[in-house]
Design a protein around this motif. Structure first.
Motif, PDB file in Angstrom:
ATOM      1  N   PHE A   1       1.144  -1.471   0.110  1.00 15.81           N
ATOM      2  CA  PHE A   1       0.132   0.049  -0.304  1.00 15.81           C
ATOM      3  C   PHE A   1       0.598   1.599   0.156  1.00 15.81           C
ATOM      4  O   PHE A   1       2.104   1.148   0.741  1.00 15.81           O
ATOM      5  CB  PHE A   1      -0.777   0.603   1.472  1.00 15.81           C
ATOM      6  CG  PHE A   1      -1.928  -0.786   0.965  1.00 15.81           C
ATOM      7  CD1 PHE A   1      -3.039  -1.093   0.290  1.00 15.81           C
ATOM      8  CD2 PHE A   1      -2.315  -1.566   2.154  1.00 15.81           C
ATOM      9  CE1 PHE A   1      -4.265  -1.544   0.318  1.00 15.81           C
ATOM     10  CE2 PHE A   1      -2.906  -2.473   2.001  1.00 15.81           C
ATOM     11  CZ  PHE A   1      -4.368  -2.183   1.199  1.00 15.81           C
TER      12      PHE A   1
ATOM     13  N   ALA B   1      -2.856   2.968   2.334  1.00 13.23           N
ATOM     14  CA  ALA B   1      -2.970   2.970   3.723  1.00 13.23           C
ATOM     15  C   ALA B   1      -2.315   3.580   4.712  1.00 13.23           C
ATOM     16  O   ALA B   1      -1.975   4.691   4.607  1.00 13.23           O
ATOM     17  CB  ALA B   1      -3.486   0.892   4.142  1.00 13.23           C
TER      18      ALA B   1
ATOM     19  N   THR C   1      -3.561  -5.902   6.853  1.00 12.23           N
ATOM     20  CA  THR C   1      -3.672  -4.478   5.907  1.00 12.23           C
ATOM     21  C   THR C   1      -2.080  -3.822   6.439  1.00 12.23           C
ATOM     22  O   THR C   1      -0.912  -3.180   5.456  1.00 12.23           O
ATOM     23  CB  THR C   1      -4.535  -3.101   6.354  1.00 12.23           C
ATOM     24  OG1 THR C   1      -5.875  -4.002   5.919  1.00 12.23           O
ATOM     25  CG2 THR C   1      -4.416  -2.018   5.695  1.00 12.23           C
TER      26      THR C   1
ATOM     27  N   SER D   1      -7.101  -0.133   5.524  1.00  9.72           N
ATOM     28  CA  SER D   1      -6.795   0.841   3.846  1.00  9.72           C
ATOM     29  C   SER D   1      -8.382   1.554   3.813  1.00  9.72           C
ATOM     30  O   SER D   1      -9.509   0.770   3.615  1.00  9.72           O
ATOM     31  CB  SER D   1      -6.509  -0.362   2.790  1.00  9.72           C
ATOM     32  OG  SER D   1      -7.941  -1.433   3.048  1.00  9.72           O
TER      33      SER D   1
END
Ligand SMILES: [Zn+2]
Length: 247
Positions: A9, A186, A228, A239
């Motif tokens: 992310f 995120a 995540t 996220s």
């Protein structure tokens, strides 16, 4: 065939002062995003919640008229635990939410009043990832919020709002959809994991009626937050799918 690790992310933009979360139900923010809200309010940012419905159809053993005040009170308590002092209820019907101009107008009014730079909403994609289908209210609320952001910035859309003194606001830079299978961003929530759990646990009557794995606040948030976090290189994260609205 070897399974590929999911892509890492990107960190979310945290250079803002005011966010508005517009979600379908009490508890939507708490299933994953409340710890992030705790982080932002601890940084001195303002986050306001607007609930499109009061979640009055969410407890099987409780009739909607009795359920509504219970769920509203639980949401207000839950929000306060992550530093959110303002929770508004737009009064649309739970479970049978209609995407339409009435919904866009009401969300647009809230955006004009609070003048956020960031708007947060529900996942409005067809699924949560894989084949697990999304719920109709989330799709309606999320899509209406996306459209209401544009409506809020246009003087000639819903001129009745302007006539009521709600001046247009075109300052929303990004829309963030929580729980989206298309999330690419995120935020680290490690320090605020406990606040996120407390915020979900505040939905006492709802969780008692729910049962199953989603009623285990800590277990649910831990497994989601860890999965995540592993894609952001931190223990826990939340996220969001980021939709840029200005260039
Ligand atoms: Zn929901």
């Amino acid at each position: 065939m070897t399974e590929q690790a999911p892509a890492p992310f990107e960190p979310l933009d945290e250079d803002w002062e005011r966010a508005l979360a517009v979600v379908a139900h009490p508890d939507d923010m708490e299933y994953g995003a409340a710890a992030a809200v705790a982080r932002w309010t601890s940084q001195g940012k303002t986050v306001v919640y607007a609930m499109v419905t009061s979640g009055e159809a969410g407890i099987d053993s409780m009739e909607p008229e009795r359920c509504r005040p219970v769920r509203e009170a639980e949401q207000i308590t839950s929000a306060a635990l992550v530093g959110v002092d303002t929770v508004e209820f737009l009064g649309h019907p739970d479970g049978v939410l209609d995407y339409g101009l009435a919904l866009r107008r009401d969300i647009s009014r809230v955006i004009r009043r609070h003048r956020p730079e960031i708007v947060i909403t529900c996942n409005f994609r067809d699924t949560y990832g894989g084949t697990f289908p999304n719920q109709a209210d989330h799709i309606a609320a999320g899509r209406a919020t996306l459209d209401a952001i544009r409506d809020a910035g246009n003087r000639w859309v819903f001129p009745d709002l302007t006539a009521q003194g709600h001046e247009p606001w075109d300052g929303v830079r990004q829309l963030w959809a929580l729980g989206s299978p298309q999330a690419r961003h995120a935020v680290d929530t490690t320090e605020f994991f406990a606040a996120g759990v407390a915020s979900l646990k505040a939905h006492q009557a709802y969780l008692a009626g729910l049962g199953g794995s989603m009623a285990d606040a800590e277990g649910f948030l831990e497994s989601m937050g860890r999965a995540t976090g592993s894609r952001l290189g931190v223990p826990f994260a939340a996220s969001f799918e980021v939709l840029p609205l200005r260039f």
